[in-house]
Design a protein around this motif. Structure first.
Motif, PDB file in Angstrom:
ATOM      1  N   VAL A  55      29.576  56.736   8.265  1.00  0.00           N
ATOM      2  CA  VAL A  55      28.849  55.467   8.381  1.00  0.00           C
ATOM      3  C   VAL A  55      28.116  55.404   9.720  1.00  0.00           C
ATOM      4  O   VAL A  55      26.944  55.017   9.785  1.00  0.00           O
ATOM      5  CB  VAL A  55      29.813  54.275   8.237  1.00  0.00           C
ATOM      6  CG1 VAL A  55      29.048  52.958   8.364  1.00  0.00           C
ATOM      7  CG2 VAL A  55      30.541  54.328   6.891  1.00  0.00           C
ATOM      8  N   LEU A  56      28.792  55.794  10.780  1.00  0.00           N
ATOM      9  CA  LEU A  56      28.137  55.804  12.092  1.00  0.00           C
ATOM     10  C   LEU A  56      26.971  56.781  12.118  1.00  0.00           C
ATOM     11  O   LEU A  56      25.928  56.509  12.727  1.00  0.00           O
ATOM     12  CB  LEU A  56      29.137  56.161  13.180  1.00  0.00           C
ATOM     13  CG  LEU A  56      30.255  55.144  13.440  1.00  0.00           C
ATOM     14  CD1 LEU A  56      31.169  55.654  14.540  1.00  0.00           C
ATOM     15  CD2 LEU A  56      29.700  53.771  13.795  1.00  0.00           C
ATOM     16  N   GLU A  57      27.131  57.913  11.447  1.00  0.00           N
ATOM     17  CA  GLU A  57      26.041  58.891  11.392  1.00  0.00           C
ATOM     18  C   GLU A  57      24.824  58.295  10.706  1.00  0.00           C
ATOM     19  O   GLU A  57      23.673  58.509  11.124  1.00  0.00           O
ATOM     20  CB  GLU A  57      26.502  60.153  10.666  1.00  0.00           C
ATOM     21  CG  GLU A  57      25.445  61.232  10.595  1.00  0.00           C
ATOM     22  CD  GLU A  57      25.820  62.375   9.663  1.00  0.00           C
ATOM     23  OE1 GLU A  57      25.472  63.527   9.969  1.00  0.00           O
ATOM     24  OE2 GLU A  57      26.448  62.107   8.627  1.00  0.00           O
ATOM     25  N   LEU A  58      25.062  57.543   9.628  1.00  0.00           N
ATOM     26  CA  LEU A  58      23.951  56.892   8.924  1.00  0.00           C
ATOM     27  C   LEU A  58      23.188  55.950   9.839  1.00  0.00           C
ATOM     28  O   LEU A  58      21.976  55.748   9.674  1.00  0.00           O
ATOM     29  CB  LEU A  58      24.484  56.121   7.711  1.00  0.00           C
ATOM     30  CG  LEU A  58      25.000  56.927   6.510  1.00  0.00           C
ATOM     31  CD1 LEU A  58      25.603  55.995   5.466  1.00  0.00           C
ATOM     32  CD2 LEU A  58      23.876  57.746   5.895  1.00  0.00           C
ATOM     33  N   ALA A  59      23.911  55.355  10.768  1.00  0.00           N
ATOM     34  CA  ALA A  59      23.306  54.346  11.630  1.00  0.00           C
ATOM     35  C   ALA A  59      22.720  54.913  12.922  1.00  0.00           C
ATOM     36  O   ALA A  59      22.196  54.154  13.734  1.00  0.00           O
ATOM     37  CB  ALA A  59      24.333  53.263  11.956  1.00  0.00           C
ATOM     38  N   LEU A  60      22.793  56.209  13.109  1.00  0.00           N
ATOM     39  CA  LEU A  60      22.198  56.771  14.317  1.00  0.00           C
ATOM     40  C   LEU A  60      20.677  56.574  14.326  1.00  0.00           C
ATOM     41  O   LEU A  60      20.010  56.834  13.340  1.00  0.00           O
ATOM     42  CB  LEU A  60      22.517  58.273  14.419  1.00  0.00           C
ATOM     43  CG  LEU A  60      23.919  58.647  14.892  1.00  0.00           C
ATOM     44  CD1 LEU A  60      24.077  60.157  14.899  1.00  0.00           C
ATOM     45  CD2 LEU A  60      24.204  58.091  16.276  1.00  0.00           C
TER      46      LEU A  60
END
Length: 258
Positions: A249-254
């Motif tokens: 999820v954090l990767e998606l939001a980078l």
């Protein structure tokens, strides 16, 4: 071995060691890639724990321990302790992605190996580390908005070790993401339990007590979050939906993905 062989930047204001468990190494390596990318984007220098004198990757030994093979589990614990000893001595944070593996190191290792107590006190889940770093003012990755809803399911080990607030806090760093935590018990998979024919019916009944109906009630564009590999597979098998590790999820939001 993308996460071993890749030539990452040898920089970063703070160092961290990532323990890559068997499940994420062989079955869901995208979780490892995501964790590394998030850490690099937040200016950490990432090391991956490796055995010193053998090719066989590290394993926490949980699968041995769960079926009573204590001798074999202790051997795996010794290998992990030896590989991580220098990082422990230098005080470098050691983080993991799979709750059942990480909390084996924290809870069972001191019983299997009294000399592992210092290691047990130092290891933490990916999101526990990030939440602690956030509170200290060190974790501020360039996240872009992900407008929408996220439903979080906690692994039993995360609940037992009171780690759920850390997951929630880290997910709430994503702009626009509305996070709710499912009030659920065990997903029912419980390692290999749910895959065994004699336990399948019980496993599915456990899932139907809370988790699976909660997932079915969500919109199809709701992001499902579950850090445990058992939980993610139970959700997929029971609902046809895919759940993501918090690192994904954090990767998606980078803001900028490499």
């Amino acid at each position: 071995n993308w996460f071993v062989d890749r030539a990452w930047p040898k920089r970063g204001s703070r160092e961290v060691v990532l323990f890559v468990d068997t499940f994420n190494r062989y079955f869901e390596p995208d979780n490892v890639r995501a964790a590394v990318r998030v850490l690099l984007a937040a200016d950490y220098r990432v090391h991956v724990a490796q055995p010193d004198f053998e090719d066989r990757p590290l394993c926490c030994g949980r699968t041995f321990l769960s079926v009573g093979m204590v001798k074999q589990a202790r051997r795996e614990a010794e290998r992990v302790l030896e590989a991580l000893r220098r990082w422990v001595d230098f005080g470098v944070p050691i983080i993991g992605l799979e709750p059942s593996c990480l909390y084996t190191m924290r809870d069972e290792y001191p019983v299997l190996l009294p000399q592992a107590r210092t290691l047990a006190a130092r290891v933490m889940m990916f999101e526990e580390f990030l939440d602690a770093e956030r509170r200290a003012g060190h974790f501020a990755p360039p996240l872009k908005p992900l407008p929408g809803d996220a439903l979080l399911h906690g692994h039993c080990h995360q609940k037992a070790f009171a780690a759920m607030p850390a997951v929630e806090n880290v997910l709430k760093l994503v702009p626009g993401l509305r996070v709710s935590t499912a009030e659920t018990g065990c997903c029912g998979m419980a390692g290999a339990f749910g895959y065994e024919a004699e336990h399948y019916e019980v496993s599915m009944k456990m899932g139907e007590l809370g988790l699976l109906p909660a997932v079915r009630k969500t919109d199809t564009d709701t992001i499902l979050v579950a850090d445990g590999t058992s939980c993610r597979h139970q959700i997929a098998d029971g609902t046809g939906r895919s759940a993501l590790h918090v690192a994904r999820v954090l990767e998606l939001a980078l803001a900028a993905q490499g």
